[in-house]
Design a protein around this motif. Structure first.
Motif, PDB file in Angstrom:
ATOM      1  N   ARG A  52      38.050 -12.145 -48.687  1.00 40.69           N
ATOM      2  CA  ARG A  52      36.964 -11.889 -47.741  1.00 40.69           C
ATOM      3  C   ARG A  52      36.929 -12.880 -46.582  1.00 40.69           C
ATOM      4  O   ARG A  52      35.981 -12.888 -45.809  1.00 40.69           O
ATOM      5  CB  ARG A  52      35.628 -11.915 -48.493  1.00 40.69           C
ATOM      6  CG  ARG A  52      35.483 -10.738 -49.448  1.00 40.69           C
ATOM      7  CD  ARG A  52      34.201 -10.790 -50.273  1.00 40.69           C
ATOM      8  NE  ARG A  52      34.276 -11.791 -51.333  1.00 40.69           N
ATOM      9  CZ  ARG A  52      33.551 -12.900 -51.386  1.00 40.69           C
ATOM     10  NH1 ARG A  52      32.703 -13.178 -50.401  1.00 40.69           N
ATOM     11  NH2 ARG A  52      33.677 -13.740 -52.386  1.00 40.69           N
ATOM     12  N   LEU A  75      40.357  -4.682 -50.984  1.00 42.00           N
ATOM     13  CA  LEU A  75      39.488  -5.818 -50.658  1.00 42.00           C
ATOM     14  C   LEU A  75      38.871  -6.336 -51.951  1.00 42.00           C
ATOM     15  O   LEU A  75      38.217  -5.581 -52.685  1.00 42.00           O
ATOM     16  CB  LEU A  75      38.395  -5.393 -49.685  1.00 42.00           C
ATOM     17  CG  LEU A  75      37.280  -6.417 -49.436  1.00 42.00           C
ATOM     18  CD1 LEU A  75      37.837  -7.653 -48.733  1.00 42.00           C
ATOM     19  CD2 LEU A  75      36.140  -5.796 -48.621  1.00 42.00           C
ATOM     20  N   ARG A  78      32.764  -7.129 -52.077  1.00 42.73           N
ATOM     21  CA  ARG A  78      32.031  -6.136 -51.288  1.00 42.73           C
ATOM     22  C   ARG A  78      32.329  -6.328 -49.804  1.00 42.73           C
ATOM     23  O   ARG A  78      32.468  -7.452 -49.309  1.00 42.73           O
ATOM     24  CB  ARG A  78      30.527  -6.274 -51.509  1.00 42.73           C
ATOM     25  CG  ARG A  78      30.095  -6.114 -52.964  1.00 42.73           C
ATOM     26  CD  ARG A  78      28.564  -6.037 -53.058  1.00 42.73           C
ATOM     27  NE  ARG A  78      27.908  -6.992 -52.181  1.00 42.73           N
ATOM     28  CZ  ARG A  78      27.671  -8.257 -52.503  1.00 42.73           C
ATOM     29  NH1 ARG A  78      28.076  -8.731 -53.683  1.00 42.73           N
ATOM     30  NH2 ARG A  78      27.061  -9.056 -51.657  1.00 42.73           N
ATOM     31  N   ALA A  79      32.381  -5.235 -49.090  1.00 43.24           N
ATOM     32  CA  ALA A  79      32.663  -5.305 -47.657  1.00 43.24           C
ATOM     33  C   ALA A  79      31.583  -6.061 -46.912  1.00 43.24           C
ATOM     34  O   ALA A  79      31.869  -6.775 -45.936  1.00 43.24           O
ATOM     35  CB  ALA A  79      32.815  -3.892 -47.091  1.00 43.24           C
ATOM     36  N   ASP A  80      30.313  -5.939 -47.375  1.00 41.27           N
ATOM     37  CA  ASP A  80      29.238  -6.632 -46.667  1.00 41.27           C
ATOM     38  C   ASP A  80      29.253  -8.137 -46.925  1.00 41.27           C
ATOM     39  O   ASP A  80      28.465  -8.885 -46.344  1.00 41.27           O
ATOM     40  CB  ASP A  80      27.871  -6.045 -47.026  1.00 41.27           C
ATOM     41  CG  ASP A  80      27.550  -6.143 -48.515  1.00 41.27           C
ATOM     42  OD1 ASP A  80      28.304  -6.783 -49.259  1.00 41.27           O
ATOM     43  OD2 ASP A  80      26.522  -5.562 -48.931  1.00 41.27           O
ATOM     44  N   ILE A  82      32.166  -9.896 -46.538  1.00 47.06           N
ATOM     45  CA  ILE A  82      33.276 -10.472 -45.767  1.00 47.06           C
ATOM     46  C   ILE A  82      32.738 -11.642 -44.953  1.00 47.06           C
ATOM     47  O   ILE A  82      31.705 -11.538 -44.285  1.00 47.06           O
ATOM     48  CB  ILE A  82      33.928  -9.408 -44.876  1.00 47.06           C
ATOM     49  CG1 ILE A  82      34.663  -8.384 -45.742  1.00 47.06           C
ATOM     50  CG2 ILE A  82      34.908 -10.043 -43.894  1.00 47.06           C
ATOM     51  CD1 ILE A  82      35.249  -7.223 -44.973  1.00 47.06           C
ATOM     52  N   ARG A  88      35.527  -8.974 -40.559  1.00 48.74           N
ATOM     53  CA  ARG A  88      34.722  -7.771 -40.805  1.00 48.74           C
ATOM     54  C   ARG A  88      35.038  -6.694 -39.770  1.00 48.74           C
ATOM     55  O   ARG A  88      35.140  -5.501 -40.093  1.00 48.74           O
ATOM     56  CB  ARG A  88      33.241  -8.113 -40.770  1.00 48.74           C
ATOM     57  CG  ARG A  88      32.325  -6.969 -41.220  1.00 48.74           C
ATOM     58  CD  ARG A  88      30.867  -7.368 -41.200  1.00 48.74           C
ATOM     59  NE  ARG A  88      30.645  -8.565 -42.004  1.00 48.74           N
ATOM     60  CZ  ARG A  88      30.334  -9.750 -41.503  1.00 48.74           C
ATOM     61  NH1 ARG A  88      30.213  -9.904 -40.182  1.00 48.74           N
ATOM     62  NH2 ARG A  88      30.136 -10.786 -42.271  1.00 48.74           N
ATOM     63  N   TRP A  91      38.292  -5.054 -40.760  1.00 45.95           N
ATOM     64  CA  TRP A  91      38.086  -4.177 -41.918  1.00 45.95           C
ATOM     65  C   TRP A  91      37.434  -2.864 -41.472  1.00 45.95           C
ATOM     66  O   TRP A  91      37.867  -1.776 -41.849  1.00 45.95           O
ATOM     67  CB  TRP A  91      37.235  -4.883 -42.966  1.00 45.95           C
ATOM     68  CG  TRP A  91      36.759  -3.995 -44.088  1.00 45.95           C
ATOM     69  CD1 TRP A  91      35.527  -3.428 -44.226  1.00 45.95           C
ATOM     70  CD2 TRP A  91      37.519  -3.564 -45.223  1.00 45.95           C
ATOM     71  NE1 TRP A  91      35.461  -2.686 -45.371  1.00 45.95           N
ATOM     72  CE2 TRP A  91      36.670  -2.751 -46.007  1.00 45.95           C
ATOM     73  CE3 TRP A  91      38.823  -3.786 -45.655  1.00 45.95           C
ATOM     74  CZ2 TRP A  91      37.080  -2.156 -47.194  1.00 45.95           C
ATOM     75  CZ3 TRP A  91      39.246  -3.202 -46.835  1.00 45.95           C
ATOM     76  CH2 TRP A  91      38.387  -2.390 -47.602  1.00 45.95           C
ATOM     77  N   ASP A  92      36.395  -2.987 -40.655  1.00 47.38           N
ATOM     78  CA  ASP A  92      35.707  -1.795 -40.160  1.00 47.38           C
ATOM     79  C   ASP A  92      36.646  -0.903 -39.357  1.00 47.38           C
ATOM     80  O   ASP A  92      36.571   0.335 -39.438  1.00 47.38           O
ATOM     81  CB  ASP A  92      34.506  -2.189 -39.294  1.00 47.38           C
ATOM     82  CG  ASP A  92      33.379  -2.829 -40.096  1.00 47.38           C
ATOM     83  OD1 ASP A  92      33.378  -2.667 -41.337  1.00 47.38           O
ATOM     84  OD2 ASP A  92      32.511  -3.489 -39.490  1.00 47.38           O
ATOM     85  N   GLN A  95      38.625   1.274 -41.681  1.00 46.79           N
ATOM     86  CA  GLN A  95      37.834   2.353 -42.257  1.00 46.79           C
ATOM     87  C   GLN A  95      37.559   3.452 -41.238  1.00 46.79           C
ATOM     88  O   GLN A  95      37.682   4.652 -41.525  1.00 46.79           O
ATOM     89  CB  GLN A  95      36.522   1.793 -42.804  1.00 46.79           C
ATOM     90  CG  GLN A  95      36.713   0.917 -44.038  1.00 46.79           C
ATOM     91  CD  GLN A  95      35.418   0.628 -44.738  1.00 46.79           C
ATOM     92  OE1 GLN A  95      34.492   0.095 -44.134  1.00 46.79           O
ATOM     93  NE2 GLN A  95      35.331   1.005 -46.012  1.00 46.79           N
ATOM     94  N   THR A 101      41.516   2.361 -47.701  1.00 41.40           N
ATOM     95  CA  THR A 101      40.916   1.070 -48.027  1.00 41.40           C
ATOM     96  C   THR A 101      40.049   1.221 -49.264  1.00 41.40           C
ATOM     97  O   THR A 101      39.348   2.227 -49.427  1.00 41.40           O
ATOM     98  CB  THR A 101      40.049   0.545 -46.864  1.00 41.40           C
ATOM     99  OG1 THR A 101      39.013   1.492 -46.588  1.00 41.40           O
ATOM    100  CG2 THR A 101      40.879   0.324 -45.614  1.00 41.40           C
ATOM    101  N   ALA A 103      37.402  -1.194 -51.872  1.00 37.41           N
ATOM    102  CA  ALA A 103      36.730  -2.454 -52.206  1.00 37.41           C
ATOM    103  C   ALA A 103      36.658  -2.593 -53.720  1.00 37.41           C
ATOM    104  O   ALA A 103      36.162  -1.697 -54.410  1.00 37.41           O
ATOM    105  CB  ALA A 103      35.334  -2.485 -51.600  1.00 37.41           C
TER     106      ALA A 103
END
Length: 475
Positions: A52, A75, A78-80, A82, A88, A91-92, A95, A101, A103
């Protein structure tokens, strides 16, 4: 070769020079993608296992350059969660562009897909010790996989400062490291590629905010011991007060009784230790040496001492007898070339003092940086040469500080510098302390000047030192 902690400082310096980390991440990711294309045919299965942090961000970028492959990006977490905005964003971007991708929020659910190439981007520099979950489970799966493992910057579990590799770290086949190799990578069985990612040479050579962050204290600690005064009183008081403003817990001044009261009058925060002689003598130096040894002080030796032969003999004896850290300034510098000592000396000459010590006689210190480096190597001590641009060198590594203003030619700014360096020596490598001290002293002068640099006074700089050292927004 560059350590992980130094690399972080260089990254920060590059951003201050106008090359932001996001731009460097794009270059880093591109370098990783090139390594993958060297080991795998188009259409091969590539699995990216990313953490992350920015190490994972580099790999997210790499995924965008691998459209000719079958790529899955995992990943860990959690993506939130990062950790950085630029990671971030990348990563976004994956997606939103429809890349594969996933998580992984629980290590028990980690399942490494079959792959021809695995990109290890879990942990980069700045991490040491055994891997913890979920990275530990992921590393075990990566090591067991029948795939070529490409590590981003360093293999996960590798300490880029000490060169150690955790027992449960990733065993990489290839490593793409950035800007310069890291200590210990040459001992791995992996093939190491050093990728140029566009960091300007000035980010490593010139002192910047990254250097300040390396050297500055986390809290108050240390008790610098200023030995000065006699003919002059302001110099030792400025040095001691600057040490306090730069994070020292206490600051002591040893001075003749005749001037001790005047020095104390500069600030109630100083602890002044008077002695009865009118100047520093060899006999008194013996007492001061015992105090310095007892408390393992960083000593500032020289401000305001004068040039009487008896005083210089006392300075010579002290330096030959002390094995700690000493910032040598002003009148005390004259004896350094003839002294044999086990002490770590940080010498802070101005241009004239540098020449009198045997160094280059020049008006442009930065242009003579290589000569000053050679002089420091011959001398065996660290030199912080003060001028329009300060040159800091230990004879092998050299930094140039370009902060400051013309108004800092006023007397006393060298004394504040000596005090700052003494305070930072409690926390940092001597070269790092000297480089950061020079830069912070100059920043304080810049903050104070604000367009009217000709009215600058060294005593006024004291109030700007904390902001110059700790205010990141000012960099």
């Amino acid at each position: 070769m560059i350590t992980g902690r130094r690399m972080a400082a260089v990254d920060e310096n590059a951003a201050a020079l106008g090359v932001p980390r996001k731009q460097l991440m794009e270059s880093s990711g591109n370098a990783v993608a090139r390594e993958v294309t060297d080991v795998a045919e188009p259409g091969s299965r590539v699995v990216i296992v990313a953490g992350r942090g920015n190490n994972g961000g580099d790999a997210f970028v790499a995924a965008r350059f691998l459209d000719q492959y079958d790529v899955t990006t995992l990943l860990l977490g959690r993506a939130d969660a990062i950790g950085t905005e630029i990671a971030r964003e990348n990563w976004d971007a994956l997606q939103q562009a429809g890349y594969d991708t996933r998580a992984i929020t629980d290590s028990s659910g980690f399942d490494l897909p079959e792959a021809d190439v695995v990109v290890d981007a879990m942990l980069g520099t700045g991490i040491s010790g055994d891997l913890r979950e979920p990275a530990a489970t992921a590393a075990e799966a990566i090591n067991a996989a029948d795939a070529t493992v490409v590590a981003v910057d360093v293999p996960s579990g590798f300490d880029a400062d000490a060169g150690d590799h955790a027992d449960n770290g990733v065993d990489a086949d290839r490593v793409v490291t950035f800007h310069d190799t890291k200590p210990g990578l040459e001992d791995l069985t992996a093939e190491v590629t050093v990728a140029d990612i566009g960091i300007p040479a000035a980010a490593e050579r010139d002192v910047g905010p990254g250097d300040v962050r390396l050297a500055r204290p986390d809290g108050r600690e240390g008790r610098p011991y200023v030995i000065g005064g006699g003919p002059y009183t302001g110099a030792p008081a400025l040095a001691a007060q600057a040490a306090l403003r730069a994070g020292a817990e206490l600051a002591f001044v040893a001075a003749p009784d005749a001037v001790a009261g005047e020095i104390q009058g500069y600030s109630e925060d100083l602890i002044v230790q008077p002695y009865e002689e009118e100047m520093l003598t060899p006999e008194r130096a013996e007492d001061l040496l015992e105090t310095a040894k007892q408390y393992d002080n960083v000593v500032v030796l020289g401000p305001g001492l004068g040039t009487e032969e008896e005083t210089l003999e006392a300075v010579r004896w002290f330096l030959e007898s002390y094995a700690g850290q000493v910032v040598v300034d002003a009148d005390a510098l004259a004896v350094v070339p003839d002294v044999e000592t086990d002490a770590t000396l940080v010498c802070t000459p101005n241009r004239g003092e540098l020449a009198r010590m045997g160094g280059p006689d020049t008006d442009d210190l930065a242009a003579a940086a290589d000569e000053i480096e050679s002089f420091a190597a011959d001398l065996g001590h660290i030199i912080l040469a003060k001028g329009a641009n300060d040159v800091v060198t230990d004879g092998e590594r050299t930094r140039i500080s370009r902060s400051g203003t013309v108004g800092m030619k006023v007397g006393g700014t060298g004394d504040t510098l000596a005090g700052i360096v003494a305070a930072l020596l409690e926390y940092a490598d001597p070269l790092e302390a000297a480089a950061a001290g020079a830069h912070v002293n100059g920043l304080a002068g810049e903050r104070l000047a604000e367009g009217d640099e000709h009215g600058l006074l060294a005593s006024d700089m004291l109030r700007e030192l904390p902001a110059a050292l700790w205010d990141d927004t000012d960099e």
